[in-house]
Design an enzyme around this catalytic site. Structure first.
Site, PDB file in Angstrom:
ATOM      1  N   SER A 134      30.212  11.137  56.294  1.00 51.67           N
ATOM      2  CA  SER A 134      29.012  11.081  57.272  1.00 51.67           C
ATOM      3  C   SER A 134      29.737  11.923  58.649  1.00 51.67           C
ATOM      4  O   SER A 134      30.821  12.215  58.533  1.00 51.67           O
ATOM      5  CB  SER A 134      28.895   9.716  57.799  1.00 51.67           C
ATOM      6  OG  SER A 134      28.347   9.770  59.122  1.00 51.67           O
ATOM      7  N   TYR A 147      31.787   1.535  60.716  1.00 52.65           N
ATOM      8  CA  TYR A 147      31.174   2.349  59.818  1.00 52.65           C
ATOM      9  C   TYR A 147      31.959   3.500  59.885  1.00 52.65           C
ATOM     10  O   TYR A 147      32.604   4.116  59.006  1.00 52.65           O
ATOM     11  CB  TYR A 147      29.716   2.526  60.121  1.00 52.65           C
ATOM     12  CG  TYR A 147      29.004   3.544  59.296  1.00 52.65           C
ATOM     13  CD1 TYR A 147      28.861   3.403  57.822  1.00 52.65           C
ATOM     14  CD2 TYR A 147      28.668   4.740  59.514  1.00 52.65           C
ATOM     15  CE1 TYR A 147      28.242   4.296  57.164  1.00 52.65           C
ATOM     16  CE2 TYR A 147      28.409   5.845  58.845  1.00 52.65           C
ATOM     17  CZ  TYR A 147      27.942   5.474  57.726  1.00 52.65           C
ATOM     18  OH  TYR A 147      27.224   6.618  56.860  1.00 52.65           O
ATOM     19  N   LYS A 151      34.391   5.816  57.152  1.00 53.10           N
ATOM     20  CA  LYS A 151      34.069   7.095  56.536  1.00 53.10           C
ATOM     21  C   LYS A 151      35.416   8.036  56.841  1.00 53.10           C
ATOM     22  O   LYS A 151      35.559   9.028  56.112  1.00 53.10           O
ATOM     23  CB  LYS A 151      32.848   7.711  57.267  1.00 53.10           C
ATOM     24  CG  LYS A 151      31.328   6.752  56.685  1.00 53.10           C
ATOM     25  CD  LYS A 151      31.319   7.133  55.154  1.00 53.10           C
ATOM     26  CE  LYS A 151      30.037   6.449  54.613  1.00 53.10           C
ATOM     27  NZ  LYS A 151      29.740   6.728  53.164  1.00 53.10           N
TER      28      LYS A 151
HETATM   29  N1  NAP Z   1      21.127   7.539  55.926  1.00 52.24           N
HETATM   30  C1  NAP Z   1      21.794   8.294  56.648  1.00 52.24           C
HETATM   31  O1  NAP Z   1      21.521   8.456  57.929  1.00 52.24           O
HETATM   32  C2  NAP Z   1      23.230   8.561  56.462  1.00 52.24           C
HETATM   33  C3  NAP Z   1      24.034   9.688  57.365  1.00 52.24           C
HETATM   34  C4  NAP Z   1      25.269  10.015  56.827  1.00 52.24           C
HETATM   35  C5  NAP Z   1      25.862   9.517  55.567  1.00 52.24           C
HETATM   36  N2  NAP Z   1      25.111   8.679  54.976  1.00 52.24           N
HETATM   37  C6  NAP Z   1      25.783   7.901  53.804  1.00 52.24           C
HETATM   38  O2  NAP Z   1      25.179   8.420  52.432  1.00 52.24           O
HETATM   39  C7  NAP Z   1      25.268   7.581  51.462  1.00 52.24           C
HETATM   40  C8  NAP Z   1      24.049   7.198  51.082  1.00 52.24           C
HETATM   41  O3  NAP Z   1      23.123   6.490  51.989  1.00 52.24           O
HETATM   42  P1  NAP Z   1      21.538   6.375  51.771  1.00 52.24           P
HETATM   43  O4  NAP Z   1      21.314   6.744  53.366  1.00 52.24           O
HETATM   44  O5  NAP Z   1      20.710   7.082  50.770  1.00 52.24           O
HETATM   45  O6  NAP Z   1      21.372   4.733  51.938  1.00 52.24           O
HETATM   46  P2  NAP Z   1      20.445   3.728  50.864  1.00 52.24           P
HETATM   47  O7  NAP Z   1      19.183   4.388  50.481  1.00 52.24           O
HETATM   48  O8  NAP Z   1      20.817   2.352  51.519  1.00 52.24           O
HETATM   49  O9  NAP Z   1      21.616   3.742  49.625  1.00 52.24           O
HETATM   50  C9  NAP Z   1      22.879   3.196  49.662  1.00 52.24           C
HETATM   51  C10 NAP Z   1      23.039   2.956  48.000  1.00 52.24           C
HETATM   52  O10 NAP Z   1      24.404   2.147  47.980  1.00 52.24           O
HETATM   53  C11 NAP Z   1      24.135   0.976  47.119  1.00 52.24           C
HETATM   54  N3  NAP Z   1      25.095   0.129  47.363  1.00 52.24           N
HETATM   55  C12 NAP Z   1      25.184  -0.690  48.647  1.00 52.24           C
HETATM   56  N4  NAP Z   1      26.130  -1.519  48.330  1.00 52.24           N
HETATM   57  C13 NAP Z   1      26.474  -1.513  47.050  1.00 52.24           C
HETATM   58  C14 NAP Z   1      27.308  -2.533  46.536  1.00 52.24           C
HETATM   59  N5  NAP Z   1      27.891  -3.625  47.039  1.00 52.24           N
HETATM   60  N6  NAP Z   1      27.540  -2.370  45.030  1.00 52.24           N
HETATM   61  C15 NAP Z   1      26.754  -1.167  44.615  1.00 52.24           C
HETATM   62  N7  NAP Z   1      26.071  -0.273  45.204  1.00 52.24           N
HETATM   63  C16 NAP Z   1      25.893  -0.625  46.576  1.00 52.24           C
HETATM   64  C17 NAP Z   1      22.954   0.727  47.428  1.00 52.24           C
HETATM   65  O11 NAP Z   1      22.301   0.135  46.012  1.00 52.24           O
HETATM   66  P3  NAP Z   1      21.439  -1.389  46.342  1.00 52.24           P
HETATM   67  O12 NAP Z   1      20.108  -1.093  46.423  1.00 52.24           O
HETATM   68  O13 NAP Z   1      21.749  -1.969  44.936  1.00 52.24           O
HETATM   69  O14 NAP Z   1      22.195  -2.215  47.363  1.00 52.24           O
HETATM   70  C18 NAP Z   1      22.115   1.957  47.370  1.00 52.24           C
HETATM   71  O15 NAP Z   1      21.786   2.441  46.042  1.00 52.24           O
HETATM   72  C19 NAP Z   1      25.985   6.468  52.162  1.00 52.24           C
HETATM   73  O16 NAP Z   1      27.535   6.436  51.827  1.00 52.24           O
HETATM   74  C20 NAP Z   1      25.842   6.362  53.487  1.00 52.24           C
HETATM   75  O17 NAP Z   1      27.055   6.260  54.349  1.00 52.24           O
HETATM   76  C21 NAP Z   1      23.961   8.124  55.112  1.00 52.24           C
END
Ligand code: NAP
Length: 250
Positions: A134, A147, A151
């Site tokens: 991130s 968080y 990261k």
């Molecule tokens: N959204 C943002 O603004 C943003 C910005 C920068 C970086 N990121 C990073 O991008 C990545 C993807 O995030 P996203 O925005 O796509 O979020 P998201 O839609 O909430 O996806 C997160 C994924 O992680 C899985 N997960 C969470 N806890 C878990 C566990 N204990 N075991 C197995 N799977 C688990 C979830 O699966 P379940 O549905 O089964 O819980 C879901 O598939 C993350 O690493 C996040 O930190 C996001």
């Protein structure tokens, strides 16, 4: 058909990335722990999608996972450590039990999968590892200290792994997105401020990063400019951010 493993692939960025890789003819192992959501995602993606049910907060489920998956599905050429959870709290108020669970997903599970994949890929002299961190890995902001710390830890580990991979035939990449419109924020209980991107835009950057074998890739050019300013003028940037996030006077 070559296999890719994407953690956290049942929604958001992981799901968009899986869709694009399947579109390129790749078989994708989608790892998540919410079974109905995972099965729904896989049925939507069709025959190239394979569900892998695993709770990344549980080290017992993560230990030896790579070997179990290769025994079942054959060699895996691409690992994308994408699963992640957020947590919105002032450092003075953080609940360390929540922070430990967050580190299990955001750092320890990803570190374990990097190690498991690297041992096998190094021996085969081929493979790609991509870690989703991130922008907060390089510049944390108020209320996301835990968080950002998780990261930043993954960012440092990725840098070391990349140098250790030099000359082995394995590439190690990192993508550092900013705010993306996914269920992430609902789960973490807060709203993003300012500019946001779609998961599809980030998935495109992930594939470009893999194709180019890039060390690091931001998903929006001003982020890179912000990092450069921060590196050159850290005290000035700290003052500017303190002003931007100042509390209203009581
Ligand atoms: N959204 C943002 O603004 C943003 C910005 C920068 C970086 N990121 C990073 O991008 C990545 C993807 O995030 P996203 O925005 O796509 O979020 P998201 O839609 O909430 O996806 C997160 C994924 O992680 C899985 N997960 C969470 N806890 C878990 C566990 N204990 N075991 C197995 N799977 C688990 C979830 O699966 P379940 O549905 O089964 O819980 C879901 O598939 C993350 O690493 C996040 O930190 C996001």
């Amino acid at each position: 058909m070559a296999n890719a493993l994407i953690t956290g692939a049942s929604s958001g960025i992981g799901l968009s990335t899986a869709r694009r890789l399947i579109g390129r003819g790749q078989r994708v192992l989608l790892l998540s722990y919410d079974e109905p959501e995972l099965l729904q995602a896989c049925s939507e993606l069709g025959s190239g999608a394979v569900p892998v049910l695993c709770d990344l907060t549980l080290p017992d489920q993560v230990d030896g996972l790579w070997q179990r998956l290769e025994e079942q599905h054959g060699p895996i050429e691409i690992l994308i450590n994408n699963a992640g959870v957020g947590y919105h709290a002032e450092v003075a108020e953080i609940d360390l039990a929540v922070v430990r669970r967050l580190f299990e997903v955001n750092f320890f599970a990803a570190a374990s999968l990097c190690a498991q994949a690297m041992r096998v890929m190094k021996a085969r002299r081929r493979g790609h590892i991509l870690n989703l961190t991130s922008a907060a890995a390089r510049r944390s902001l108020p209320f996301i200290g835990a968080y950002g710390a998780s990261k930043a830890a993954l960012h440092a580990l990725t840098q070391s792994l990349r140098l250790e991979a030099s000359g082995t035939g394995v590439t190690v990449c990192e993508v550092l997105p900013i705010s993306v419109r996914t269920p992430f924020f609902d789960r973490a209980g807060y709203r993003p401020r300012g500019f946001t991107q779609t998961p599809d835009q980030v998935a495109e950057q992930i594939l470009r990063c893999l194709d180019l074998g890039q060390a690091e890739r931001t998903t929006h050019w001003p982020t890179a400019l912000g990092f450069a300013l921060d590196a050159l003028l850290p005290n000035w940037v700290a003052k500017l951010l303190a002003w931007r996030y100042r509390r209203p006077r009581p």
